[in-house]
Design a protein around this motif. Structure first.
Motif: not given
Length: 171
Positions: A81-97
């Motif tokens: 979980k996280g807005k930014t995923v450091a383990e994936l090169g700074g990938a971003r997760q947005g708003l959803a369920y």
């Protein structure tokens, strides 16, 4: 020239099959691992969505949105979980369920829903904030999508788990 469809597979989930419980809200609720088969050499990033195709109130209800995953042959399971995923090169997760996280299938007891993963390859990173929803992502990504692929599977719970009887002691 039309873009070649992005081919991918998912650990434990076959096209038209069923979700293993580990990847659902009734199990460990962890994202599965994905394996890409024909990634365009121009791809810089990947994006993934998970949608509930059977949701009774909202068509293609979004469960998960992640983008700016560095282009690679596989995407690991258990993305945190996280807005930014450091383990994936700074990938971003947005708003959803799942707010800034994977939220696996969890239809009401007694129902089976169909779900769809969509995987996109893009020729660049997208500068989108963490409160981005799928519609905004798709509009921003449209000019840069090189490939798109999808995998559809179902999950359902036949009945509620049996409740355990707990004695109560009263005087």
């Amino acid at each position: 020239m039309a873009a070649e469809r992005l081919l991918f597979s998912c650990a434990g989930i076959k096209e038209g099959g069923e979700f293993p419980i580990v990847y659902t809200g009734r199990g460990e609720n962890k994202s599965p691992e994905f394996y890409l088969q024909n990634l365009d050499s121009r791809a810089k990033t990947l994006a993934l969505t998970l949608e509930d195709l059977s949701h009774p109130l909202k068509k293609d209800f979004t469960h998960w949105l992640i983008w700016n995953i560095p282009a690679r042959a596989s995407i690991p399971s258990g993305i945190p979980k996280g807005k930014t995923v450091a383990e994936l090169g700074g990938a971003r997760q947005g708003l959803a369920y799942g707010w800034h996280c994977y939220a696996g299938p969890k239809p009401p007891f007694g129902q089976t829903h169909r779900y769809r993963f969509r995987l996109y390859s893009l020729d660049r990173k997208l500068d989108l904030g963490p409160y981005t929803r799928k519609s905004v992502f798709l509009k921003a990504a449209a000019p840069y999508i090189l490939q798109k692929g999808e995998l559809t599977a179902s999950f359902g719970s036949k009945k509620e788990p049996e409740k355990q009887w707990v004695p109560s002691f009263s005087n």
